[in-house]
Design a protein around this motif. Structure first.
Motif, PDB file in Angstrom:
ATOM      1  N   ILE A   1       0.806  -1.214   0.000  1.00  0.00           N
ATOM      2  CA  ILE A   1       0.000   0.000   0.000  1.00  0.00           C
ATOM      3  C   ILE A   1       0.843   1.270   0.000  1.00  0.00           C
ATOM      4  CG2 ILE A   1      -1.779   1.296   1.232  1.00  0.00           C
ATOM      5  CD1 ILE A   1      -2.749  -1.267  -0.097  1.00  0.00           C
ATOM      6  N   ASN A   2       1.907   1.317   0.808  1.00  0.00           N
ATOM      7  CA  ASN A   2       2.681   2.558   0.914  1.00  0.00           C
ATOM      8  C   ASN A   2       3.224   3.051  -0.429  1.00  0.00           C
ATOM      9  OD1 ASN A   2       4.033   4.579   2.870  1.00  0.00           O
ATOM     10  ND2 ASN A   2       5.739   3.863   1.618  1.00  0.00           N
ATOM     11  N   PRO A   3       3.667   2.179  -1.367  1.00  0.00           N
ATOM     12  CA  PRO A   3       4.195   2.695  -2.641  1.00  0.00           C
ATOM     13  C   PRO A   3       3.130   3.252  -3.588  1.00  0.00           C
ATOM     14  CG  PRO A   3       5.052   0.484  -2.169  1.00  0.00           C
ATOM     15  CD  PRO A   3       3.916   0.738  -1.234  1.00  0.00           C
ATOM     16  N   LEU A   4       1.848   3.119  -3.248  1.00  0.00           N
ATOM     17  CA  LEU A   4       0.788   3.497  -4.180  1.00  0.00           C
ATOM     18  C   LEU A   4       0.337   4.940  -3.986  1.00  0.00           C
ATOM     19  CD1 LEU A   4      -1.517   0.325  -4.055  1.00  0.00           C
ATOM     20  CD2 LEU A   4       0.379   0.813  -5.625  1.00  0.00           C
ATOM     21  N   HIS A   5      -0.049   5.577  -5.089  1.00  0.00           N
ATOM     22  CA  HIS A   5      -0.697   6.876  -5.060  1.00  0.00           C
ATOM     23  C   HIS A   5      -2.205   6.661  -4.866  1.00  0.00           C
ATOM     24  CE1 HIS A   5       2.743   9.423  -6.436  1.00  0.00           C
ATOM     25  NE2 HIS A   5       3.171   8.242  -6.832  1.00  0.00           N
TER      26      HIS A   5
ATOM     27  N   LEU B   1       3.920   4.280   8.791  1.00  0.00           N
ATOM     28  CA  LEU B   1       4.615   4.741   7.576  1.00  0.00           C
ATOM     29  C   LEU B   1       4.173   6.135   7.165  1.00  0.00           C
ATOM     30  CD1 LEU B   1       4.415   1.387   5.596  1.00  0.00           C
ATOM     31  CD2 LEU B   1       6.359   2.262   6.878  1.00  0.00           C
ATOM     32  N   GLY B   2       3.841   6.985   8.109  1.00  0.00           N
ATOM     33  CA  GLY B   2       3.472   8.349   7.769  1.00  0.00           C
ATOM     34  C   GLY B   2       1.977   8.492   7.599  1.00  0.00           C
TER      35      GLY B   2
ATOM     36  N   GLU C   1      -1.291  10.679   5.537  1.00  0.00           N
ATOM     37  CA  GLU C   1      -1.999  10.464   4.278  1.00  0.00           C
ATOM     38  C   GLU C   1      -1.072  10.373   3.068  1.00  0.00           C
ATOM     39  OE1 GLU C   1      -5.035   9.669   3.723  1.00  0.00           O
ATOM     40  OE2 GLU C   1      -5.580   9.770   5.829  1.00  0.00           O
ATOM     41  N   GLU C   2       0.070  11.050   3.105  1.00  0.00           N
ATOM     42  CA  GLU C   2       0.922  11.101   1.929  1.00  0.00           C
ATOM     43  C   GLU C   2       1.950   9.982   1.890  1.00  0.00           C
ATOM     44  OE1 GLU C   2       2.530  15.022   1.873  1.00  0.00           O
ATOM     45  OE2 GLU C   2       0.560  15.943   2.144  1.00  0.00           O
ATOM     46  N   GLY C   3       2.107   9.201   2.947  1.00  0.00           N
ATOM     47  CA  GLY C   3       3.007   8.077   2.944  1.00  0.00           C
ATOM     48  C   GLY C   3       4.446   8.459   3.214  1.00  0.00           C
ATOM     49  N   LEU C   4       5.287   7.448   3.396  1.00  0.00           N
ATOM     50  CA  LEU C   4       6.706   7.633   3.672  1.00  0.00           C
ATOM     51  C   LEU C   4       7.464   7.683   2.351  1.00  0.00           C
ATOM     52  CD1 LEU C   4       9.082   7.812   5.604  1.00  0.00           C
ATOM     53  CD2 LEU C   4       9.072   5.310   5.750  1.00  0.00           C
ATOM     54  N   SER C   5       8.041   8.852   2.043  1.00  0.00           N
ATOM     55  CA  SER C   5       8.720   9.058   0.762  1.00  0.00           C
ATOM     56  C   SER C   5      10.088   9.689   0.999  1.00  0.00           C
ATOM     57  CB  SER C   5       7.867   9.946  -0.156  1.00  0.00           C
ATOM     58  OG  SER C   5       8.503  10.145  -1.401  1.00  0.00           O
ATOM     59  N   PRO C   6      11.100   8.896   1.357  1.00  0.00           N
ATOM     60  CA  PRO C   6      12.436   9.443   1.618  1.00  0.00           C
ATOM     61  C   PRO C   6      13.243   9.605   0.325  1.00  0.00           C
ATOM     62  CG  PRO C   6      12.434   7.105   2.064  1.00  0.00           C
ATOM     63  CD  PRO C   6      11.030   7.455   1.630  1.00  0.00           C
ATOM     64  N   GLU C   7      14.464  10.083   0.464  1.00  0.00           N
ATOM     65  CA  GLU C   7      15.358  10.301  -0.678  1.00  0.00           C
ATOM     66  C   GLU C   7      16.593   9.431  -0.506  1.00  0.00           C
ATOM     67  OE1 GLU C   7      16.163  14.460  -0.752  1.00  0.00           O
ATOM     68  OE2 GLU C   7      14.040  15.013  -0.589  1.00  0.00           O
ATOM     69  N   GLY C   8      16.994   8.769  -1.599  1.00  0.00           N
ATOM     70  CA  GLY C   8      18.167   7.914  -1.506  1.00  0.00           C
ATOM     71  C   GLY C   8      18.292   7.010  -2.717  1.00  0.00           C
ATOM     72  N   ALA C   9      18.710   5.772  -2.477  1.00  0.00           N
ATOM     73  CA  ALA C   9      18.954   4.827  -3.568  1.00  0.00           C
ATOM     74  C   ALA C   9      18.567   3.423  -3.135  1.00  0.00           C
ATOM     75  CB  ALA C   9      20.417   4.858  -3.993  1.00  0.00           C
ATOM     76  N   GLN C  10      18.250   2.603  -4.138  1.00  0.00           N
ATOM     77  CA  GLN C  10      17.838   1.231  -3.878  1.00  0.00           C
ATOM     78  C   GLN C  10      18.415   0.314  -4.941  1.00  0.00           C
ATOM     79  OE1 GLN C  10      13.541   0.067  -2.997  1.00  0.00           O
ATOM     80  NE2 GLN C  10      13.733  -0.685  -5.090  1.00  0.00           N
TER      81      GLN C  10
ATOM     82  N   ILE D   1       4.002   8.299  13.641  1.00  0.00           N
ATOM     83  CA  ILE D   1       5.452   8.286  13.523  1.00  0.00           C
ATOM     84  C   ILE D   1       5.900   9.290  12.482  1.00  0.00           C
ATOM     85  CG2 ILE D   1       7.456   6.823  13.120  1.00  0.00           C
ATOM     86  CD1 ILE D   1       5.700   6.094  15.530  1.00  0.00           C
ATOM     87  N   GLU D   2       6.943  10.058  12.807  1.00  0.00           N
ATOM     88  CA  GLU D   2       7.580  10.934  11.835  1.00  0.00           C
ATOM     89  C   GLU D   2       9.034  10.517  11.716  1.00  0.00           C
ATOM     90  OE1 GLU D   2       6.850  13.450   9.729  1.00  0.00           O
ATOM     91  OE2 GLU D   2       4.745  13.004  10.067  1.00  0.00           O
ATOM     92  N   TYR D   3       9.444  10.116  10.523  1.00  0.00           N
ATOM     93  CA  TYR D   3      10.814   9.667  10.309  1.00  0.00           C
ATOM     94  C   TYR D   3      11.729  10.855  10.056  1.00  0.00           C
ATOM     95  CZ  TYR D   3       9.058   4.921   9.810  1.00  0.00           C
ATOM     96  OH  TYR D   3       8.470   3.716  10.043  1.00  0.00           O
TER      97      TYR D   3
END
Length: 258
Positions: free
Chosen positions: A91-95, A112-113, A115-124, A160-162
């Protein structure tokens, strides 16, 4: 351009909100290299609107082919760089327009945050495992900024706020039962620093998701989906507080419209 319009009608309230307008820009820049950018205009509970970057990332589906263009090898290694809704569960990766329901489940908002979900910056990095069934391993290293300053006094200590660094890994498996039935099983692990929402420096999340899909006919489908989570708070060596939660949902697609 995608709009999210929400109406409410009760005994005491009748309202209509243009909750969000989302703009997406997606295109291939090179064979196996794709850019995805999602920007949105949100409406807050206060009535104010703000424009922000929801996601902006590049996907390399064949990393070796980009580094060595003339190579005939495909090792099944991919990469993703940028700002991305974290691949934890389904669910979290979905708009909003990609979900089967209007609101995000409570357990997803809790861990995971909002209404807008957990959207960090980085690499995978991702690796397609050499099995007879689909199996992909993903590992990411990210940084996130707390949004507490935007929430202000309305910030709820229960959510939770990351902030700072986040590490996650996910194992995603798909099993074809027959031509009309599919079973997906995923395992997720997230470890990161938590902001002022909870008075601790570390949070660990263990997650499991299961999706069963049965195509009844060309335009009819039955789907059951569940996600289960357990979160631990506190530093290693200390007694850690824990929370757990999950959801179970079922959907019946009658035709292309309902």
């Amino acid at each position: 351009v995608i709009g999210n319009f929400l109406g409410t009608h009760t005994k005491n309230e009748t309202s209509f909100d243009v909750k969000e307008i989302e703009f997406s820009f997606q295109h291939y820049l090179y064979p196996s290299v794709k850019a995805d950018i999602f920007a949105a205009l949100h409406k807050e509970d206060s009535g104010e609107r703000h424009f922000e970057l929801e996601e902006g990332y590049m996907t390399f589906s064949d990393l070796l082919g980009v580094i060595i263009p003339d190579s005939d090898l495909n090792l099944g290694i991919g990469a993703l760089v940028g700002k991305k809704l974290l691949n934890v569960g389904k669910i979290n990766p979905l708009h909003p327009e990609q979900r089967d329901f209007v609101n995000r489940p409570i357990v997803i908002r809790q861990f995971l945050g909002e209404e807008e979900g957990l959207s960090p910056e980085g690499a995978q990095l991702s690796y397609l495992l050499p099995f007879d069934f689909f199996s992909q391993l993903e590992m990411g290293y990210w940084t996130a900024s707390s949004h507490e300053e935007e929430i202000g006094e309305e910030h709820e200590e229960s959510s939770i706020e990351y902030s700072n660094r986040i590490f996650n890994t996910r194992l995603w498996n798909s099993f074809t039962i027959d031509n009309s039935k599919e079973l997906e099983v995923g395992f997720s692990y997230v470890i990161g620093n938590v902001g002022a929402a909870i008075d601790t420096d570390k949070q660990t999340i263990y997650g499991m998701d299961i999706t069963y899909t049965h195509e009844l006919s060309t335009n009819q489908e039955l789907k059951f989906q569940s996600e289960l989570y357990q979160a631990l708070y506190g530093d290693d060596g200390e007694e850690r507080a824990s929370q757990s939660g999950g959801f179970l949902s079922g959907f019946m697609k009658l035709n292309d419209y309902y």
